[in-house]
Design a protein around this motif. Sequence first.
Motif, PDB file in Angstrom:
ATOM      1  N   LEU A  71     -25.825  45.901  14.626  1.00  0.00           N
ATOM      2  CA  LEU A  71     -26.163  44.642  13.828  1.00  0.00           C
ATOM      3  C   LEU A  71     -26.564  45.051  12.461  1.00  0.00           C
ATOM      4  O   LEU A  71     -27.025  46.170  12.030  1.00  0.00           O
ATOM      5  N   VAL A  72     -25.942  44.546  11.309  1.00  0.00           N
ATOM      6  CA  VAL A  72     -26.255  44.673  10.004  1.00  0.00           C
ATOM      7  C   VAL A  72     -26.596  43.533   9.351  1.00  0.00           C
ATOM      8  O   VAL A  72     -25.984  42.534   9.465  1.00  0.00           O
ATOM      9  N   ILE A  73     -27.860  43.663   8.837  1.00  0.00           N
ATOM     10  CA  ILE A  73     -28.555  42.431   7.887  1.00  0.00           C
ATOM     11  C   ILE A  73     -28.665  42.826   6.594  1.00  0.00           C
ATOM     12  O   ILE A  73     -28.930  43.847   6.273  1.00  0.00           O
ATOM     13  N   ASP A  74     -27.948  41.795   5.861  1.00  0.00           N
ATOM     14  CA  ASP A  74     -28.238  41.915   4.418  1.00  0.00           C
ATOM     15  C   ASP A  74     -29.584  41.394   3.814  1.00  0.00           C
ATOM     16  O   ASP A  74     -29.912  40.162   4.035  1.00  0.00           O
ATOM     17  N   GLN A  75     -30.448  42.379   3.446  1.00  0.00           N
ATOM     18  CA  GLN A  75     -31.886  41.843   3.354  1.00  0.00           C
ATOM     19  C   GLN A  75     -32.067  41.109   1.965  1.00  0.00           C
ATOM     20  O   GLN A  75     -32.935  40.030   2.191  1.00  0.00           O
ATOM     21  N   SER A  76     -31.251  40.997   1.296  1.00  0.00           N
ATOM     22  CA  SER A  76     -31.346  40.205  -0.139  1.00  0.00           C
ATOM     23  C   SER A  76     -31.017  38.728   0.294  1.00  0.00           C
ATOM     24  O   SER A  76     -31.440  37.919  -0.366  1.00  0.00           O
ATOM     25  N   THR A  77     -30.138  38.585   1.415  1.00  0.00           N
ATOM     26  CA  THR A  77     -29.796  36.933   1.717  1.00  0.00           C
ATOM     27  C   THR A  77     -30.246  36.669   3.347  1.00  0.00           C
ATOM     28  O   THR A  77     -30.467  35.772   3.465  1.00  0.00           O
ATOM     29  N   GLY A  78     -30.634  37.971   4.007  1.00  0.00           N
ATOM     30  CA  GLY A  78     -31.318  37.509   5.230  1.00  0.00           C
ATOM     31  C   GLY A  78     -30.089  37.203   6.265  1.00  0.00           C
ATOM     32  O   GLY A  78     -30.394  37.067   7.412  1.00  0.00           O
ATOM     33  N   GLN A  79     -28.731  37.481   5.638  1.00  0.00           N
ATOM     34  CA  GLN A  79     -27.538  36.899   6.730  1.00  0.00           C
ATOM     35  C   GLN A  79     -26.959  38.250   7.144  1.00  0.00           C
ATOM     36  O   GLN A  79     -27.090  39.310   6.713  1.00  0.00           O
ATOM     37  N   ALA A  80     -26.516  37.910   8.538  1.00  0.00           N
ATOM     38  CA  ALA A  80     -25.845  39.135   9.202  1.00  0.00           C
ATOM     39  C   ALA A  80     -24.583  39.434   8.408  1.00  0.00           C
ATOM     40  O   ALA A  80     -23.609  38.423   8.335  1.00  0.00           O
ATOM     41  N   VAL A  81     -24.380  40.641   8.215  1.00  0.00           N
ATOM     42  CA  VAL A  81     -22.985  40.926   7.614  1.00  0.00           C
ATOM     43  C   VAL A  81     -22.056  41.480   8.838  1.00  0.00           C
ATOM     44  O   VAL A  81     -20.703  41.285   8.962  1.00  0.00           O
TER      45      VAL A  81
ATOM     46  N   PRO B  65     -29.463  46.082   0.043  1.00  0.00           N
ATOM     47  CA  PRO B  65     -30.452  46.599   0.969  1.00  0.00           C
ATOM     48  C   PRO B  65     -30.213  45.953   2.232  1.00  0.00           C
ATOM     49  O   PRO B  65     -30.115  44.914   2.468  1.00  0.00           O
ATOM     50  N   VAL B  66     -29.995  46.924   3.128  1.00  0.00           N
ATOM     51  CA  VAL B  66     -29.617  46.383   4.549  1.00  0.00           C
ATOM     52  C   VAL B  66     -30.336  47.067   5.494  1.00  0.00           C
ATOM     53  O   VAL B  66     -30.957  48.094   5.279  1.00  0.00           O
ATOM     54  N   VAL B  67     -30.300  46.377   7.017  1.00  0.00           N
ATOM     55  CA  VAL B  67     -30.947  47.000   7.790  1.00  0.00           C
ATOM     56  C   VAL B  67     -29.904  47.291   9.006  1.00  0.00           C
ATOM     57  O   VAL B  67     -28.965  46.299   9.067  1.00  0.00           O
ATOM     58  N   ILE B  68     -29.729  48.547   9.342  1.00  0.00           N
ATOM     59  CA  ILE B  68     -28.701  48.851  10.466  1.00  0.00           C
ATOM     60  C   ILE B  68     -29.320  49.114  11.693  1.00  0.00           C
ATOM     61  O   ILE B  68     -30.012  49.936  11.704  1.00  0.00           O
ATOM     62  N   VAL B  69     -28.795  48.450  12.852  1.00  0.00           N
ATOM     63  CA  VAL B  69     -29.246  48.772  14.209  1.00  0.00           C
ATOM     64  C   VAL B  69     -28.038  48.941  15.051  1.00  0.00           C
ATOM     65  O   VAL B  69     -27.012  48.230  15.129  1.00  0.00           O
ATOM     66  N   LEU B  70     -28.053  50.370  15.612  1.00  0.00           N
ATOM     67  CA  LEU B  70     -27.106  50.667  16.599  1.00  0.00           C
ATOM     68  C   LEU B  70     -27.622  51.215  17.816  1.00  0.00           C
ATOM     69  O   LEU B  70     -28.681  52.063  18.004  1.00  0.00           O
TER      70      LEU B  70
END
Length: 353
Positions: A110-120, A316-321
């Motif tokens: 999962l990759v989340i764009d923190q500026s929009t809160g949307q999943a990339v 700014p993103v959050v990456i979960v693997l």
Amino acid sequence: MKQKFKAALLLGALLGVGLNAPLLAATSKKETEQAKKSQAAAKPAVKSAAKSAPTKKVAAAPAQKSAKLPAAKSGKSVQASSQTAKKPVRRVSMADIDPSRLALYSSSALVIDQSTGQAVLEKHPDTVVPIASISKLMTAMVVLDAKLDLHEVIAIGEDDVDGLKGTRSRLPVGTTMTRETAMLLALMSSENRAAHSLGRHYPGGMPAFVQAMNRKAQALGMVNSRFEEPTGLSSNNVSTAHDLARMVSAAARYPEIRGFSTTAEARVELNGRPTDFHNTNALVRSDNWEIGVSKTGYISEAGRCLVMQARVADKPVVIVLLDSVGKMTRVGDANRIKRWMESASLVSERRPV
């Protein structure tokens, strides 16, 4: 009479031959000399032509080839070339790229764009799986929320030894350190004994600490998550990629977690002896990454895991693997995501307004 006439004719013929012979000889000689001169003049010309022949051929080749082309074909060729030059280039943004074509070897991503809160990018983001040492981010938040004295000295005890997986530790029983150092080692080097000791020294002991972990998870909206202990050695510590993205975003708000989890290496004095520790995430040592929060995890049930808060393609993103196959696959997946996002961003920037 006839004989005299014949004699006269014979004499005249002989005189004519004699007179014309010098003239014919002179003419023949003159023609021969002219022929020699022509041949002499022709030889240098041929030699000169032979010397310059390669240069002329190279220079003349394009013109000759062009000359052989029919006018209609030549015009068509020019027109086609002009059309190729003017052909519009397709502009692609991240939204245009099919993430399923991005080869990722993690079971959940999962990759989340923190500026929009949307999943990339999403890949099985709601599958509940063991999360191993990713649990230590929650451990650190619970300790910091309790506002415990970070300079208080705590000790590694027998209860902190891993009796579940039998993992080793560089912290012998009896080792003393500040709570701050224990948190550094738990986040940076994923020291299980340090993390367990943090929970054991919590007011109310380990039961109270685990309850606080689950309360924090519920407060963050991590509805599919459950914690049983502070290290992640238990496969009963479970979550989803979506829930962990919430946890990483929350952890990024703690300066201590940001600093400790991204420390590349540290020399810590343990029982009077300096000991070097290194970050379990090699990417924090890379100049190509700007990482705010980092945590790795591994047990056999969870596979190789990695979570990060970072800045990628100026976002700014959050990456979960989660559950990556192979020792370096989680790092490879993170780099593939980074290149994918940067490529899409560059193309998007070129798009005319």
